[in-house]
Motif scaffolding. Structure first.
Motif, mmCIF file in Angstrom:
data_model
loop_
_atom_site.group_PDB
_atom_site.id
_atom_site.type_symbol
_atom_site.label_atom_id
_atom_site.label_comp_id
_atom_site.label_asym_id
_atom_site.label_seq_id
_atom_site.Cartn_x
_atom_site.Cartn_y
_atom_site.Cartn_z
ATOM 1 N N PHE A 1 0.851 -1.190 0.000
ATOM 2 C CA PHE A 1 0.000 0.000 0.000
ATOM 3 C C PHE A 1 0.881 1.231 0.000
ATOM 4 O O PHE A 1 1.929 1.263 0.634
ATOM 5 C CB PHE A 1 -0.985 0.016 1.183
ATOM 6 C CG PHE A 1 -0.347 -0.002 2.545
ATOM 7 C CD1 PHE A 1 -0.028 1.182 3.195
ATOM 8 C CD2 PHE A 1 -0.078 -1.197 3.176
ATOM 9 C CE1 PHE A 1 0.544 1.178 4.446
ATOM 10 C CE2 PHE A 1 0.500 -1.212 4.435
ATOM 11 C CZ PHE A 1 0.813 -0.019 5.062
ATOM 12 N N ASP A 2 0.469 2.214 -0.764
ATOM 13 C CA ASP A 2 1.181 3.496 -0.882
ATOM 14 C C ASP A 2 2.683 3.321 -1.123
ATOM 15 O O ASP A 2 3.494 4.112 -0.660
ATOM 16 C CB ASP A 2 0.956 4.360 0.367
ATOM 17 C CG ASP A 2 -0.468 4.862 0.489
ATOM 18 O OD1 ASP A 2 -1.221 4.740 -0.495
ATOM 19 O OD2 ASP A 2 -0.827 5.369 1.558
ATOM 20 N N GLY A 3 3.050 2.255 -1.827
ATOM 21 C CA GLY A 3 4.452 2.031 -2.159
ATOM 22 C C GLY A 3 5.256 1.307 -1.099
ATOM 23 O O GLY A 3 6.470 1.158 -1.226
ATOM 24 N N TYR A 4 4.606 0.835 -0.045
ATOM 25 C CA TYR A 4 5.275 0.080 1.016
ATOM 26 C C TYR A 4 4.835 -1.380 0.936
ATOM 27 O O TYR A 4 3.643 -1.674 0.944
ATOM 28 C CB TYR A 4 4.912 0.637 2.398
ATOM 29 C CG TYR A 4 5.301 2.079 2.590
ATOM 30 C CD1 TYR A 4 6.617 2.432 2.847
ATOM 31 C CD2 TYR A 4 4.349 3.092 2.507
ATOM 32 C CE1 TYR A 4 6.979 3.765 3.026
ATOM 33 C CE2 TYR A 4 4.696 4.417 2.685
ATOM 34 C CZ TYR A 4 6.012 4.743 2.945
ATOM 35 O OH TYR A 4 6.356 6.063 3.117
ATOM 36 N N GLN B 1 10.178 0.206 1.212
ATOM 37 C CA GLN B 1 9.668 1.359 0.467
ATOM 38 C C GLN B 1 10.204 1.250 -0.949
ATOM 39 O O GLN B 1 11.395 1.462 -1.204
ATOM 40 C CB GLN B 1 10.108 2.665 1.126
ATOM 41 C CG GLN B 1 9.507 3.879 0.464
ATOM 42 C CD GLN B 1 9.935 5.175 1.140
ATOM 43 O OE1 GLN B 1 10.886 5.214 1.904
ATOM 44 N NE2 GLN B 1 9.220 6.240 0.831
ATOM 45 N N SER C 1 9.790 2.994 -3.716
ATOM 46 C CA SER C 1 10.267 4.179 -4.449
ATOM 47 C C SER C 1 11.706 4.552 -4.114
ATOM 48 O O SER C 1 12.445 5.014 -4.977
ATOM 49 C CB SER C 1 9.350 5.373 -4.184
ATOM 50 O OG SER C 1 9.370 5.717 -2.807
ATOM 51 N N ASP D 1 6.915 9.498 6.706
ATOM 52 C CA ASP D 1 5.635 9.668 6.035
ATOM 53 C C ASP D 1 4.505 9.324 7.001
ATOM 54 O O ASP D 1 4.710 8.563 7.952
ATOM 55 C CB ASP D 1 5.598 8.712 4.835
ATOM 56 C CG ASP D 1 4.446 8.946 3.871
ATOM 57 O OD1 ASP D 1 3.816 10.014 3.920
ATOM 58 O OD2 ASP D 1 4.188 8.039 3.043
ATOM 59 N N GLY E 1 0.115 8.439 6.592
ATOM 60 C CA GLY E 1 -0.931 8.220 5.599
ATOM 61 C C GLY E 1 -2.048 7.392 6.175
ATOM 62 O O GLY E 1 -2.099 7.118 7.374
ATOM 63 N N GLN E 2 -2.934 6.982 5.294
ATOM 64 C CA GLN E 2 -4.077 6.176 5.690
ATOM 65 C C GLN E 2 -4.253 5.054 4.681
ATOM 66 O O GLN E 2 -4.118 5.265 3.473
ATOM 67 C CB GLN E 2 -5.336 7.036 5.739
ATOM 68 C CG GLN E 2 -6.523 6.310 6.303
ATOM 69 C CD GLN E 2 -7.672 7.262 6.608
ATOM 70 O OE1 GLN E 2 -7.451 8.409 6.941
ATOM 71 N NE2 GLN E 2 -8.881 6.775 6.487
ATOM 72 N N TRP E 3 -4.539 3.875 5.190
ATOM 73 C CA TRP E 3 -4.769 2.705 4.353
ATOM 74 C C TRP E 3 -5.919 1.913 4.953
ATOM 75 O O TRP E 3 -5.899 1.577 6.135
ATOM 76 C CB TRP E 3 -3.505 1.862 4.279
ATOM 77 C CG TRP E 3 -3.647 0.620 3.481
ATOM 78 C CD1 TRP E 3 -3.838 0.533 2.135
ATOM 79 C CD2 TRP E 3 -3.619 -0.721 3.969
ATOM 80 N NE1 TRP E 3 -3.928 -0.781 1.758
ATOM 81 C CE2 TRP E 3 -3.791 -1.581 2.873
ATOM 82 C CE3 TRP E 3 -3.461 -1.282 5.223
ATOM 83 C CZ2 TRP E 3 -3.814 -2.949 2.982
ATOM 84 C CZ3 TRP E 3 -3.485 -2.656 5.344
ATOM 85 C CH2 TRP E 3 -3.661 -3.474 4.230
ATOM 86 N N GLN F 1 -4.708 4.684 10.007
ATOM 87 C CA GLN F 1 -3.562 5.571 9.850
ATOM 88 C C GLN F 1 -2.280 4.771 10.024
ATOM 89 O O GLN F 1 -2.224 3.794 10.767
ATOM 90 C CB GLN F 1 -3.602 6.697 10.906
ATOM 91 C CG GLN F 1 -4.700 7.692 10.709
ATOM 92 C CD GLN F 1 -6.059 7.158 11.113
ATOM 93 O OE1 GLN F 1 -6.186 6.222 11.876
ATOM 94 N NE2 GLN F 1 -7.100 7.756 10.576
ATOM 95 N N TYR F 2 -1.242 5.249 9.314
ATOM 96 C CA TYR F 2 0.073 4.633 9.480
ATOM 97 C C TYR F 2 1.141 5.714 9.558
ATOM 98 O O TYR F 2 0.952 6.834 9.112
ATOM 99 C CB TYR F 2 0.392 3.630 8.366
ATOM 100 C CG TYR F 2 0.625 4.242 7.007
ATOM 101 C CD1 TYR F 2 1.882 4.749 6.657
ATOM 102 C CD2 TYR F 2 -0.391 4.314 6.067
ATOM 103 C CE1 TYR F 2 2.104 5.308 5.394
ATOM 104 C CE2 TYR F 2 -0.185 4.867 4.823
ATOM 105 C CZ TYR F 2 1.072 5.364 4.496
ATOM 106 O OH TYR F 2 1.291 5.925 3.261
#
Length: 119
Positions: free
Chosen positions: A17-20, A39, A41, A85, A87-89, A93-94
Motif C-alpha cells: 500500500f502506498d508504495g510500502y 519502500q 520508491s 511519512d 498516511g491512511q490505508w 492511519q500509518y
C-alpha cells in the motif's frame, strides 16, 4: 485488506500500500502494530506503525496517533528515529519511520536493567 479479511498482524505480510510492501511483523506498541516494510520508491527498509483496527475507529485515537507522528517528525536527534511519512490505508492511519535493526528499549531494560544516565 477488506473488512472480511483477518486483522491478525501476520495477515498483512505481502500486502502493498502506498508504495510500502509489508515484509514481516515486528511487534506492537501502545496504539499500533509495527512491521518491517520495503519502500519501493526509495529502495529502503522502513518501519510501518499501523494503528490497530479497534483504535482506528476512534477519532480521538486517530488524531493522537497523527499528533505523535508530527511531534516525532519535528525532533532531530541521533537517538530518535526519523519519521518519513504518514498516511491512511483501509481507514487505518500509518506512520512510516526509519528502521533500526536490533532490540527495542523494553527488551533492553528487561534483559540488562535500567539504563544509566550516560547511556
Amino acid at each position: 485488506m477488506n473488512q472480511s479479511q483477518s486483522t491478525h498482524p501476520e495477515s498483512l505480510i505481502g500486502q502493498v500500500f502506498d508504495g510500502y510492501r509489508i515484509e514481516r511483523y515486528i511487534g506492537s506498541g501502545g496504539m499500533a502494530d509495527v512491521y518491517l516494510a520495503f519502500q519501493e520508491s526509495l529502495l529502503r527498509k522502513v518501519a510501518i506503525k499501523l494503528i490497530r483496527p479497534n483504535l482506528a475507529e476512534s477519532k480521538d485515537h486517530a488524531q493522537r496517533f497523527i499528533q505523535e507522528a508530527r511531534a516525532a517528525a519535528s525532533l532531530i536527534h541521533p537517538n530518535i528515529v526519523q519519521v518519513y511519512d504518514i498516511g491512511q490505508w483501509n481507514s487505518r492511519q500509518y506512520i512510516a519511520q526509519e528502521y533500526v535493526p536490533g532490540t527495542n528499549l523494553r527488551d533492553w531494560v528487561d534483559t540488562r536493567g535500567a539504563l544509566q544516565e550516560q547511556e
